[in-house]
Structures are given as C-alpha cells and as structure tokens.
Design a protein around this motif. Structure first.
Motif, PDB file in Angstrom:
ATOM      1  N   ASP A 248       0.805  -1.222   0.000  1.00  0.00           N
ATOM      2  CA  ASP A 248       0.000   0.000   0.000  1.00  0.00           C
ATOM      3  C   ASP A 248       0.843   1.280   0.000  1.00  0.00           C
ATOM      4  O   ASP A 248       0.331   2.364   0.224  1.00  0.00           O
ATOM      5  CB  ASP A 248      -0.951   0.006   1.202  1.00  0.00           C
ATOM      6  CG  ASP A 248      -0.208  -0.016   2.531  1.00  0.00           C
ATOM      7  OD1 ASP A 248       0.979  -0.389   2.541  1.00  0.00           O
ATOM      8  OD2 ASP A 248      -0.813   0.331   3.562  1.00  0.00           O
ATOM      9  N   LYS A 249       2.135   1.156  -0.267  1.00  0.00           N
ATOM     10  CA  LYS A 249       3.026   2.323  -0.260  1.00  0.00           C
ATOM     11  C   LYS A 249       3.441   2.677  -1.683  1.00  0.00           C
ATOM     12  O   LYS A 249       3.729   1.801  -2.493  1.00  0.00           O
ATOM     13  CB  LYS A 249       4.258   2.052   0.597  1.00  0.00           C
ATOM     14  CG  LYS A 249       3.922   1.850   2.059  1.00  0.00           C
ATOM     15  CD  LYS A 249       5.155   1.587   2.867  1.00  0.00           C
ATOM     16  CE  LYS A 249       4.780   1.371   4.326  1.00  0.00           C
ATOM     17  NZ  LYS A 249       5.946   1.050   5.142  1.00  0.00           N
ATOM     18  N   ASN A 250       3.485   3.986  -1.949  1.00  0.00           N
ATOM     19  CA  ASN A 250       3.870   4.493  -3.261  1.00  0.00           C
ATOM     20  C   ASN A 250       4.966   5.535  -3.131  1.00  0.00           C
ATOM     21  O   ASN A 250       5.023   6.264  -2.145  1.00  0.00           O
ATOM     22  CB  ASN A 250       2.682   5.160  -3.959  1.00  0.00           C
ATOM     23  CG  ASN A 250       1.564   4.203  -4.253  1.00  0.00           C
ATOM     24  OD1 ASN A 250       1.799   3.077  -4.650  1.00  0.00           O
ATOM     25  ND2 ASN A 250       0.336   4.655  -4.047  1.00  0.00           N
ATOM     26  N   LEU A 251       5.795   5.619  -4.160  1.00  0.00           N
ATOM     27  CA  LEU A 251       6.855   6.603  -4.199  1.00  0.00           C
ATOM     28  C   LEU A 251       6.899   7.218  -5.596  1.00  0.00           C
ATOM     29  O   LEU A 251       6.993   6.497  -6.593  1.00  0.00           O
ATOM     30  CB  LEU A 251       8.213   5.947  -3.885  1.00  0.00           C
ATOM     31  CG  LEU A 251       9.462   6.810  -4.017  1.00  0.00           C
ATOM     32  CD1 LEU A 251       9.419   7.997  -3.059  1.00  0.00           C
ATOM     33  CD2 LEU A 251      10.709   5.969  -3.783  1.00  0.00           C
TER      34      LEU A 251
ATOM     35  N   ARG B  65      18.400   5.504  -3.326  1.00  0.00           N
ATOM     36  CA  ARG B  65      18.465   4.546  -2.208  1.00  0.00           C
ATOM     37  C   ARG B  65      17.827   5.137  -0.953  1.00  0.00           C
ATOM     38  O   ARG B  65      17.088   4.460  -0.232  1.00  0.00           O
ATOM     39  CB  ARG B  65      19.915   4.187  -1.891  1.00  0.00           C
ATOM     40  CG  ARG B  65      20.534   3.196  -2.821  1.00  0.00           C
ATOM     41  CD  ARG B  65      21.973   3.021  -2.405  1.00  0.00           C
ATOM     42  NE  ARG B  65      22.588   1.874  -3.002  1.00  0.00           N
ATOM     43  CZ  ARG B  65      23.901   1.715  -3.101  1.00  0.00           C
ATOM     44  NH1 ARG B  65      24.717   2.637  -2.619  1.00  0.00           N
ATOM     45  NH2 ARG B  65      24.395   0.651  -3.654  1.00  0.00           N
ATOM     46  N   LYS B  66      18.122   6.397  -0.693  1.00  0.00           N
ATOM     47  CA  LYS B  66      17.589   7.086   0.480  1.00  0.00           C
ATOM     48  C   LYS B  66      16.056   7.155   0.409  1.00  0.00           C
ATOM     49  O   LYS B  66      15.374   6.863   1.392  1.00  0.00           O
ATOM     50  CB  LYS B  66      18.188   8.490   0.580  1.00  0.00           C
ATOM     51  CG  LYS B  66      17.797   9.237   1.818  1.00  0.00           C
ATOM     52  CD  LYS B  66      18.507  10.579   1.907  1.00  0.00           C
ATOM     53  CE  LYS B  66      18.018  11.336   3.120  1.00  0.00           C
ATOM     54  NZ  LYS B  66      18.564  12.676   3.196  1.00  0.00           N
ATOM     55  N   LYS B  67      15.522   7.513  -0.751  1.00  0.00           N
ATOM     56  CA  LYS B  67      14.067   7.576  -0.925  1.00  0.00           C
ATOM     57  C   LYS B  67      13.430   6.199  -0.732  1.00  0.00           C
ATOM     58  O   LYS B  67      12.396   6.076  -0.069  1.00  0.00           O
ATOM     59  CB  LYS B  67      13.717   8.109  -2.329  1.00  0.00           C
ATOM     60  CG  LYS B  67      13.962   9.587  -2.504  1.00  0.00           C
ATOM     61  CD  LYS B  67      13.866  10.034  -3.959  1.00  0.00           C
ATOM     62  CE  LYS B  67      12.487  10.008  -4.523  1.00  0.00           C
ATOM     63  NZ  LYS B  67      12.399  10.655  -5.881  1.00  0.00           N
ATOM     64  N   MET B  68      14.025   5.171  -1.310  1.00  0.00           N
ATOM     65  CA  MET B  68      13.491   3.811  -1.192  1.00  0.00           C
ATOM     66  C   MET B  68      13.513   3.351   0.268  1.00  0.00           C
ATOM     67  O   MET B  68      12.579   2.692   0.734  1.00  0.00           O
ATOM     68  CB  MET B  68      14.284   2.832  -2.067  1.00  0.00           C
ATOM     69  CG  MET B  68      14.132   3.051  -3.555  1.00  0.00           C
ATOM     70  SD  MET B  68      12.472   2.799  -4.195  1.00  0.00           S
ATOM     71  CE  MET B  68      12.299   1.029  -4.015  1.00  0.00           C
ATOM     72  N   ASN B  69      14.561   3.704   0.987  1.00  0.00           N
ATOM     73  CA  ASN B  69      14.671   3.333   2.395  1.00  0.00           C
ATOM     74  C   ASN B  69      13.635   4.077   3.241  1.00  0.00           C
ATOM     75  O   ASN B  69      13.006   3.484   4.118  1.00  0.00           O
ATOM     76  CB  ASN B  69      16.087   3.599   2.913  1.00  0.00           C
ATOM     77  CG  ASN B  69      16.306   2.987   4.279  1.00  0.00           C
ATOM     78  OD1 ASN B  69      15.712   1.981   4.628  1.00  0.00           O
ATOM     79  ND2 ASN B  69      17.170   3.612   5.056  1.00  0.00           N
ATOM     80  N   GLU B  70      13.429   5.355   2.968  1.00  0.00           N
ATOM     81  CA  GLU B  70      12.474   6.147   3.741  1.00  0.00           C
ATOM     82  C   GLU B  70      11.038   5.657   3.550  1.00  0.00           C
ATOM     83  O   GLU B  70      10.267   5.589   4.504  1.00  0.00           O
ATOM     84  CB  GLU B  70      12.562   7.624   3.358  1.00  0.00           C
ATOM     85  CG  GLU B  70      13.819   8.304   3.857  1.00  0.00           C
ATOM     86  CD  GLU B  70      14.003   9.716   3.303  1.00  0.00           C
ATOM     87  OE1 GLU B  70      13.178  10.171   2.476  1.00  0.00           O
ATOM     88  OE2 GLU B  70      14.999  10.357   3.683  1.00  0.00           O
ATOM     89  N   VAL B  71      10.663   5.310   2.331  1.00  0.00           N
ATOM     90  CA  VAL B  71       9.282   4.912   2.051  1.00  0.00           C
ATOM     91  C   VAL B  71       9.050   3.423   2.282  1.00  0.00           C
ATOM     92  O   VAL B  71       8.049   3.031   2.877  1.00  0.00           O
ATOM     93  CB  VAL B  71       8.885   5.297   0.604  1.00  0.00           C
ATOM     94  CG1 VAL B  71       7.509   4.765   0.249  1.00  0.00           C
ATOM     95  CG2 VAL B  71       8.932   6.811   0.425  1.00  0.00           C
TER      96      VAL B  71
ATOM     97  N   GLU C  24      16.893  -0.966   2.345  1.00  0.00           N
ATOM     98  CA  GLU C  24      18.264  -0.455   2.247  1.00  0.00           C
ATOM     99  C   GLU C  24      19.044  -1.125   1.120  1.00  0.00           C
ATOM    100  O   GLU C  24      20.129  -0.681   0.769  1.00  0.00           O
ATOM    101  CB  GLU C  24      19.009  -0.680   3.566  1.00  0.00           C
ATOM    102  CG  GLU C  24      18.439   0.094   4.722  1.00  0.00           C
ATOM    103  CD  GLU C  24      19.149  -0.217   6.021  1.00  0.00           C
ATOM    104  OE1 GLU C  24      19.931  -1.191   6.081  1.00  0.00           O
ATOM    105  OE2 GLU C  24      18.900   0.510   7.001  1.00  0.00           O
ATOM    106  N   ASN C  25      18.501  -2.202   0.562  1.00  0.00           N
ATOM    107  CA  ASN C  25      19.227  -2.991  -0.440  1.00  0.00           C
ATOM    108  C   ASN C  25      18.566  -2.982  -1.810  1.00  0.00           C
ATOM    109  O   ASN C  25      18.696  -3.934  -2.571  1.00  0.00           O
ATOM    110  CB  ASN C  25      19.367  -4.436   0.049  1.00  0.00           C
ATOM    111  CG  ASN C  25      20.160  -4.513   1.329  1.00  0.00           C
ATOM    112  OD1 ASN C  25      21.218  -3.918   1.432  1.00  0.00           O
ATOM    113  ND2 ASN C  25      19.624  -5.223   2.305  1.00  0.00           N
ATOM    114  N   PHE C  26      17.858  -1.923  -2.135  1.00  0.00           N
ATOM    115  CA  PHE C  26      17.187  -1.870  -3.428  1.00  0.00           C
ATOM    116  C   PHE C  26      18.203  -1.878  -4.569  1.00  0.00           C
ATOM    117  O   PHE C  26      18.084  -2.651  -5.510  1.00  0.00           O
ATOM    118  CB  PHE C  26      16.295  -0.621  -3.520  1.00  0.00           C
ATOM    119  CG  PHE C  26      15.605  -0.488  -4.842  1.00  0.00           C
ATOM    120  CD1 PHE C  26      14.648  -1.408  -5.232  1.00  0.00           C
ATOM    121  CD2 PHE C  26      15.916   0.542  -5.707  1.00  0.00           C
ATOM    122  CE1 PHE C  26      14.006  -1.302  -6.459  1.00  0.00           C
ATOM    123  CE2 PHE C  26      15.286   0.662  -6.940  1.00  0.00           C
ATOM    124  CZ  PHE C  26      14.326  -0.271  -7.311  1.00  0.00           C
TER     125      PHE C  26
END
Length: 186
Positions: free
Chosen positions: A112-115, A163-169, A173-175
């Motif tokens: 249910d999360k979007n970025l 990476r920072k955006k992916m980690n926050e949302v 950390e390993n995208f």
C-alpha cells in the motif's frame, strides 16, 4: 523503441491490402492461420496486435473486425490506437523485483506504499534492472549520455538519493546493490 507487429489471422484480403502499402506503415505485418499462430513466440518487448474476423479464446491484444466495410484510413487509425493502448497498459505495470513500476504515472509501489519518481530515476532503475550488473561508466553513457571519460559523481549522487528515498518509504536499504565495481537490482 520496440518493434510493432500486426498479425493478420485468417483474413487473406486484409493481409493483401496492407501488404501493398506496408512500406508506409509503422508496423510489420504477418499473416497466419490457426496452426501457424500456435508456433509464434512472442517476445515481451515486442508490441503486437492480432486482427481476426472472429474472437479467438486466450489471445491477448486482439482486434476483431467483422465483415463490414471500413475505410482504410479509419482501419489504420484503429490499429494505431490499439497499439498505443497496449503500450500504455504494458507500461502501467512493470515488475522490478518485489515492486511494481508504473511508467505512465512515474510511481513505484509495494503493497500500500507508493513513491513518486523522476524520469531519470525511472531510466536508472530500468537500465540497472535490465542489464543486471552495470558500471558507473555504463550509466554515464546510456542513461546520462555523457562521455565515458568524463569524471563526474552524478551517477553516484543519483543512486545515493534514490536509495535514500526507497529506504524512507519502503524500508529497503538494499534496493540497489553495489559490489565495488557495479550496481544491480535483484
């Protein structure tokens, strides 16, 4: 740009008409019957459309043309609209690992999360995911159109921010993984 293929299924007259003007069309034309259709292997990167006189069970991207008179200009418009519709649908759900990437809305999502992503971030993700292991020089050349000899930290900066955006949302950390000389997305 991926090639477009129009498959004319058991419709000889239509094939002959389109074959006469094939040099002015923006797609390749293939004629086939029931037995030949079973042997066609579809590459997922190819946009295709099947035209038939009747509905064919289990066939995706099908345009049914009943026996009625239609102007050639109108037919070509219908064909091109269907190619565009198929491309839009294909771009709205690209699987990148556990994530769904929608190129049309520039959103990556999981559960249910979007970025929201920038166009550059999308290009970066797709290039790394498709090529598996890519170097900074590969990214400079293919995503940024920079000379491979140019010394810049643009790639590293963009990857750091992504990476920072992916980690926050998503708490991931390993995208984008880095193994000293190259980047990859699993």
């Amino acid at each position: 740009m991926s090639p477009k293929i129009l498959i004319i299924f058991e419709h000889q007259i239509l094939f002959e008409i389109l074959d006469e003007i094939h040099k002015s069309l923006n797609f390749k034309i293939i004629k086939c019957n029931k037995n030949e259709y079973k042997n066609i292997q579809f590459d997922p990167k190819i946009d295709y459309l099947v035209i038939s006189k009747k509905n064919i069970t289990g066939v995706k991207n099908l345009l049914v043309l009943e026996d009625k008179i239609i102007q050639l200009k109108k037919l070509l418009e219908i064909i091109n609209v269907n190619f565009l519709k198929n491309k839009f649908l294909k771009q709205s759900n690209i699987r990148i690992g556990k994530y769904n990437l929608d190129l049309n809305s520039r959103i990556i999502s999981f559960k249910d999360k979007n970025l929201d992503l920038t166009e550059r971030e999308i290009n970066l993700i797709i290039f790394i995911y498709d090529k598996k292991d890519v170097t900074v020089k590969d990214l400079q050349k293919s995503v940024w159109d920079y000379s491979p000899d140019l010394e810049t930290h643009t790639v590293e900066t963009h990857i750091y921010r992504l990476r920072k955006k992916m980690n926050e949302v998503f708490g991931d950390e390993n995208f984008i993984l880095n193994n000293n000389s190259s980047y990859s997305i699993q």
